[in-house]
Design an enzyme around this catalytic site. Structure first.
Site: not given
Ligand code: NAP
Ligand code: HSE
Length: 432
Positions: A207, A304
């Protein structure tokens, strides 16, 4: 109203499903602000049978996420898969190559490949938007790229990882050791089962690399960052920090000066009176210092479904409206070539905790090493007495400003003293 903006969402986890939910729940308001409806038309994930908590009927399902780049029924590709390589990178590259705008939450992808992806987007004249990639729901990207666009930014910094901030907060408030606080963060679902990206500072560094590129209009340079995590922070350091009038935070800090740009992520002691010292739990904060505006601080939820979807949908609204800023704040040809300053040249004050045998002359030996290194001590504190023979006691020193290289050389010598029984703990003091 004009034709809806058709969106393909790849990845239906926390962020992707959150985007679908928010687009459905606030559809009318979003359409009014975007000037037209925003409609999801295609999705993909790995498991087609998984319940995502959002209706998917009527949406085209892609097994190969990258295939949607060619879909004429998709105007914008949203990438919420994650990871710097693999399916996420293939999809973003294919979409940009096909001239499709991309919205992504993927900081790892941008930190490692942001330069090439920015150039691709620019050469095709399409937006590559990533508000959700840094500090979740905090509009830090828009603030730096647009709101503060008239300023020469001197420093951008922040609490960029909610998991680490939660762990450090729990250690302070409840007196937990690092391992206990980490275990609890995993139980609550904040930290991953493999938490190393969070606690080793890598997520915050991804970040910070993005923030530094935008603040200083410089190509993203993840490899130039100095990165340390919070594994080495102990409950005793947290208690000592409070006694000295500081609080320990994992900060990402990037500064620009006449000699170049320095970017680092590591635990810091910040004065208790500093606003960032009071940002606790899973909250994030981003501070920017501009020559015209002075200091600006934004605080909010960095992760989130809701906060992250809020940022992704804000990017979609911009695209629906036809608002489109250069990916890194200026055209690739106008980006700065300022050099990266290595960590060894960092100048600052330090906190040093030593576990020493309680014998006469120990402090004199430590003081002599600091004197030899040209390091001036600001304060020294010994807590308690080693009652039993051979029992170590903590000795805490703070220094005036000195150079990192001198401090590291002194630290190596101090660690070799026979009376110093553990690896010393060093935490940088930051006025923020
Ligand atoms: P996540 O909950 O692990 O979701 C990832 C998704 O991608 C799942 O639905 C998974 O499918 C799908 N996926 C994995 N491999 C794939 C492929 N080859 N083709 C198509 N779909 C695929 O992750 P997330 O937390 O939502 O995070 C997603 C992105 O946002 C990441 O880059 C993360 O760094 C970023 N991010 C996340 C947060 C947060 O709060 N979580 C905050 C800021 C940024 P399945 O569900 O079928 O396994
Ligand atoms: N894993 C990160 C955190 C959330 O704890 O802030 C996604 O950017």
């Amino acid at each position: 109203m004009t034709r809806p903006l058709a969106v393909g969402v790849a990845g239906l986890g926390t962020v992707g499903a959150g985007v679908l939910r928010l687009l459905a729940e606030n559809a009318e308001l979003i359409a009014a602000r975007a000037g037209r409806p925003i409609a999801v038309t295609a999705v993909s994930a790995r498991d087609r049978l998984k319940d995502r908590g959002v209706p998917l009927s009527g949406l085209r399902w892609y097994v190969d996420a990258a295939a949607r780049a060619e879909d004429a029924g998709v105007d914008v590709v949203v990438e919420t898969i994650g990871g710097a390589e693999g399916a996420a990178r293939r999809l973003v590259e294919a979409a940009l190559a096909a001239g499709k705008p991309v919205v992504t939450a993927n900081k790892a992808l941008l930190a490692l490949h942001g330069r090439q992806l920015g150039a691709m987007a620019e050469s095709r004249g399409v937006p590559l938007a990533f508000e959700a990639a840094v500090a979740g729901g905090i509009p830090a990207i828009k603030a730096l790229r647009e709101g503060l666009a008239a300023n020469r930014i001197r420093r951008v910094a922040g609490i960029l990882n909610g998991t680490c901030n939660h762990i450090l907060t729990e250690m302070r408030v409840r007196g937990l050791q690092f391992a206990e606080a980490l275990h609890e963060a995993q139980r609550l679902g904040y930290a991953e089962a493999d938490p190393s990206f969070d606690i080793d500072g890598i997520d915050a560094a991804h970040k910070l690399a993005i923030l530094a590129a935008l603040a200083f209009n410089r190509p993203v340079d993840f490899s130039a960052l100095h990165v340390e995590g919070i594994r080495g922070v102990s409950a005793v350091d947290i208690a000592m920090a409070e006694a000295l009038g500081y609080r320990i935070k994992l900060l990402g800090i990037a500064t620009q000066g006449p000699e170049g740009v320095a970017a680092r992520v590591h635990p810091c002691m910040v004065p208790l009176a500093s606003p960032i010292a009071r940002v606790d739990g899973v909250f994030n904060a981003v501070v920017a210092e501009g020559d015209a505006v002075g200091r600006v601080m934004l605080e909010g939820r960095g992760a989130g479904a809701g906060p992250t979807a809020s940022a992704v949908v804000a990017d979609l609204i911009d695209i629906a409206r036809g608002r489109h800023a250069p990916v890194w704040g200026a055209a690739a040809s106008a980006l700065s070539a300022a050099p990266a300053i290595p960590m060894q040249r960092h100048r600052g004050a330090y906190y040093l905790r030593l576990m020493v045998l309680d014998r006469p002359g120990v402090i004199a030996d430590v003081a002599a090493i600091l004197r030899d290194g040209g390091i001036s001590m600001e304060s020294m504190l010994q807590r308690g007495r080693g009652e039993a023979a051979g029992q170590a006691v903590p000795v805490v020193l703070t220094t005036h400003e000195c150079e990192e290289a001198a401090m590291q050389a002194a630290l190596a010598r101090i660690a070799q003293l026979e009376t110093v029984v553990e690896q010393p703990s060093l935490i940088r003091i930051e006025a923020l």
